[in-house]
Design a protein around this motif. Sequence first.
Motif, mmCIF file in Angstrom:
data_model
loop_
_atom_site.group_PDB
_atom_site.id
_atom_site.type_symbol
_atom_site.label_atom_id
_atom_site.label_comp_id
_atom_site.label_asym_id
_atom_site.label_seq_id
_atom_site.Cartn_x
_atom_site.Cartn_y
_atom_site.Cartn_z
ATOM 1 N N ALA A 1 0.801 -1.217 0.000
ATOM 2 C CA ALA A 1 0.000 0.000 0.000
ATOM 3 C C ALA A 1 0.837 1.272 0.000
ATOM 4 O O ALA A 1 0.274 2.363 -0.087
ATOM 5 N N ARG A 2 2.142 1.161 0.093
ATOM 6 C CA ARG A 2 2.946 2.381 0.154
ATOM 7 C C ARG A 2 2.872 3.162 -1.146
ATOM 8 O O ARG A 2 2.623 2.618 -2.207
ATOM 9 N N GLN A 3 3.088 4.444 -1.049
ATOM 10 C CA GLN A 3 2.926 5.317 -2.204
ATOM 11 C C GLN A 3 4.101 5.168 -3.154
ATOM 12 O O GLN A 3 5.184 4.748 -2.782
ATOM 13 N N GLY A 4 3.869 5.589 -4.385
ATOM 14 C CA GLY A 4 4.901 5.512 -5.417
ATOM 15 C C GLY A 4 5.917 6.628 -5.281
ATOM 16 O O GLY A 4 5.789 7.539 -4.466
ATOM 17 N N GLU A 5 6.924 6.545 -6.102
ATOM 18 C CA GLU A 5 7.985 7.552 -6.107
ATOM 19 C C GLU A 5 7.869 8.401 -7.365
ATOM 20 O O GLU A 5 7.400 7.938 -8.397
ATOM 21 N N ILE A 6 8.292 9.630 -7.270
ATOM 22 C CA ILE A 6 8.374 10.489 -8.446
ATOM 23 C C ILE A 6 9.778 10.319 -9.004
ATOM 24 O O ILE A 6 10.763 10.653 -8.341
ATOM 25 N N ILE A 7 9.863 9.786 -10.207
ATOM 26 C CA ILE A 7 11.168 9.537 -10.818
ATOM 27 C C ILE A 7 11.305 10.472 -12.019
ATOM 28 O O ILE A 7 10.566 10.374 -12.991
ATOM 29 N N LEU A 8 12.232 11.402 -11.913
ATOM 30 C CA LEU A 8 12.471 12.379 -12.968
ATOM 31 C C LEU A 8 13.857 12.113 -13.559
ATOM 32 O O LEU A 8 14.846 12.737 -13.173
ATOM 33 N N ARG A 9 13.913 11.171 -14.489
ATOM 34 C CA ARG A 9 15.205 10.724 -15.010
ATOM 35 C C ARG A 9 15.792 11.661 -16.055
ATOM 36 O O ARG A 9 16.993 11.801 -16.143
ATOM 37 N N THR A 10 14.953 12.284 -16.871
ATOM 38 C CA THR A 10 15.490 13.130 -17.932
ATOM 39 C C THR A 10 15.387 14.597 -17.533
ATOM 40 O O THR A 10 14.590 14.986 -16.677
ATOM 41 N N ARG A 11 16.189 15.393 -18.171
ATOM 42 C CA ARG A 11 16.204 16.824 -17.884
ATOM 43 C C ARG A 11 14.860 17.464 -18.243
ATOM 44 O O ARG A 11 14.353 18.320 -17.514
ATOM 45 N N ALA A 12 14.271 17.020 -19.335
ATOM 46 C CA ALA A 12 12.979 17.574 -19.769
ATOM 47 C C ALA A 12 11.896 17.300 -18.730
ATOM 48 O O ALA A 12 11.073 18.178 -18.427
ATOM 49 N N ARG A 13 11.881 16.101 -18.162
ATOM 50 C CA ARG A 13 10.874 15.781 -17.144
ATOM 51 C C ARG A 13 11.057 16.624 -15.889
ATOM 52 O O ARG A 13 10.096 17.047 -15.265
ATOM 53 N N ARG A 14 12.310 16.867 -15.510
ATOM 54 C CA ARG A 14 12.567 17.708 -14.336
ATOM 55 C C ARG A 14 12.104 19.135 -14.583
ATOM 56 O O ARG A 14 11.498 19.771 -13.714
ATOM 57 N N ILE A 15 12.361 19.645 -15.780
ATOM 58 C CA ILE A 15 11.962 21.019 -16.118
ATOM 59 C C ILE A 15 10.440 21.142 -16.108
ATOM 60 O O ILE A 15 9.886 22.103 -15.566
ATOM 61 N N ILE A 16 9.751 20.164 -16.695
ATOM 62 C CA ILE A 16 8.288 20.195 -16.715
ATOM 63 C C ILE A 16 7.731 20.126 -15.302
ATOM 64 O O ILE A 16 6.787 20.845 -14.953
ATOM 65 N N PHE A 17 8.304 19.280 -14.450
ATOM 66 C CA PHE A 17 7.839 19.146 -13.071
ATOM 67 C C PHE A 17 8.024 20.457 -12.307
ATOM 68 O O PHE A 17 7.102 20.942 -11.636
ATOM 69 N N ILE A 18 9.197 21.055 -12.410
ATOM 70 C CA ILE A 18 9.472 22.311 -11.701
ATOM 71 C C ILE A 18 8.602 23.436 -12.245
ATOM 72 O O ILE A 18 8.086 24.260 -11.478
ATOM 73 N N ALA A 19 8.400 23.478 -13.570
ATOM 74 C CA ALA A 19 7.532 24.503 -14.161
ATOM 75 C C ALA A 19 6.098 24.354 -13.647
ATOM 76 O O ALA A 19 5.413 25.357 -13.402
ATOM 77 N N GLY A 20 5.651 23.129 -13.477
ATOM 78 C CA GLY A 20 4.313 22.904 -12.931
ATOM 79 C C GLY A 20 4.193 23.402 -11.509
ATOM 80 O O GLY A 20 3.181 23.996 -11.131
#
Length: 50
Positions: A17-36
């Motif tokens: 039941a434990r929650q998932g992890e946020i995995i931001l492997r690529t630079r584009a995914r990190r940028i989109i996450f931070i922009a959000g």
Amino acid sequence: MSDDRDKHGPVFSAEQARQGEIILRTRARRIIFIAGLVGLVLLAWLVWWI
């Protein structure tokens, strides 16, 4: 006893039941996450300001 378990739905262990992890492997995914996150803060600020 089987009927009792069916009434309440499935039983999950804490490990299942434990929650998932946020995995931001690529630079584009990190940028989109931070922009959000920044966009969410700006939207909250705009709503508060109006």
